[in-house]
Design an enzyme around this catalytic site. Structure first.
Site, short mmCIF file in Angstrom:
data_model
loop_
_atom_site.label_atom_id
_atom_site.label_comp_id
_atom_site.label_asym_id
_atom_site.label_seq_id
_atom_site.Cartn_x
_atom_site.Cartn_y
_atom_site.Cartn_z
N ASP A 138 1.08 -1.25 0.00
CA ASP A 138 -0.09 0.08 -0.14
C ASP A 138 1.00 1.27 0.00
O ASP A 138 2.18 1.07 0.33
CB ASP A 138 -0.75 -0.02 1.33
CG ASP A 138 -1.49 1.41 1.53
OD1 ASP A 138 -2.32 1.76 0.90
OD2 ASP A 138 -1.32 1.88 2.55
N ASP A 186 -0.04 5.33 0.67
CA ASP A 186 -0.34 6.28 1.86
C ASP A 186 -0.45 5.59 3.46
O ASP A 186 -1.20 4.86 3.63
CB ASP A 186 -1.62 6.90 1.57
CG ASP A 186 -1.63 7.64 0.29
OD1 ASP A 186 -2.15 7.59 -0.72
OD2 ASP A 186 -0.51 8.59 0.31
#
Ligand code: XBP
Ligand code: MG
Length: 246
Positions: free
Chosen positions: A31, A33
């Site tokens: 991932d 952020d």
């Protein structure tokens, strides 16, 4: 051992700890952020800049933003805020898209200052995975432009060469917690979900990867530290805890 025993009859070993889970994966799917870097504080500032530029008296403080982060996708987040307001001027999808373009440009400017380094242990893990011949991928809700702004600053302009698949929010029909970005990443890697590990920071990310059947390692982040990560294989404060597995 009887050679006819299939993998299903002879279940894979359960990794003892997060380090073994990481080392034993064919691919690490990151991932962005909150996981690679604590970017949500910059996103928050960029949203507020865009609101001011558009003459809106909206200003999202950290508590408001933490709640709005349950909605993935910047444009969807703006819409969710607008719908919560009892009194507000109409806001068309075109208005939101224009706001989001200003926000994205401001985010890129903030990232370019170098004020948002990769989180502890990330650079070392990427290097160790590459040295082990593991494949790397990205599965995120944000945009390709935002990924490039962050990683070209942190890893240099040739950063994408190390990733076999880079799937962003606009590449799929449904954003997290739908599994779409992870399913698309698995398809591009041509790997089984159980042979990969997803590295995430939020409950939405955990749900998305879990729905795709991918084991999840959580690294707690600024806005999601108190999320429920019960379905994760392991939960770390940050990736530097992986120690030698890096
Ligand atoms: C986090 C998100 C994104 C960012 C803002 O993505 O939900 O919406 O908050 O970026 P992830 P945009 O944790 O999956 O990397 O404004 O470009 O959506
Ligand atoms: Mg995240």
């Amino acid at each position: 051992m009887n050679a006819s025993i299939t993998r299903a009859e002879f279940p894979a070993r359960v990794p003892r700890d997060a380090a073994e889970l990481i080392r034993s994966a064919a691919a690490l799917i990151f991932d962005v952020d909150g996981t690679l870097a604590e970017t949500e504080e910059l996103h928050r500032q960029a949203f507020n800049h865009a609101f001011t530029r558009h003459g809106l008296d909206w200003q999202w403080d950290r508590a408001v933003y933490k709640d709005l982060l349950r909605v993935t996708g910047g444009k969807e987040r703006i819409r969710a805020h607008h719908e919560r307001l009892r009194i507000a001027a109409p806001l068309s999808d075109e208005d939101i898209a224009a706001l989001h373009r200003v926000k994205t440009a401001q985010y890129a400017e903030l990232v370019a200052t170098g004020c948002c380094p990769l989180r502890p242990g990330v650079t070392e893990l990427l290097a160790a995975a590459k040295a082990r011949g593991q494949r790397l991928a990205i599965a995120t809700t944000t945009s390709h432009g935002n990924i490039d702004a962050l990683l070209s600053q942190a890893l240099g302009t040739r950063w994408a060469a190390d990733f076999d698949a880079i799937v962003a929010g606009d590449d799929v029909r449904q954003k997290k917690p739908a599994p779409d970005v992870y399913l698309e990443t698995l398809a591009r890697l041509n790997l089984e979900a159980s042979d990969c590990v997803a590295i995430e920071d939020s409950a939405n990310g955990l749900i998305a990867a879990s729905r795709a059947g991918i084991p999840v390692l959580i690294t707690r982040s600024m806005f999601f530290s108190d999320d429920d990560f019960g379905d994760a294989r392991f939960v770390l404060d940050d990736l530097s805890e992986l120690g030698a597995a890096k």
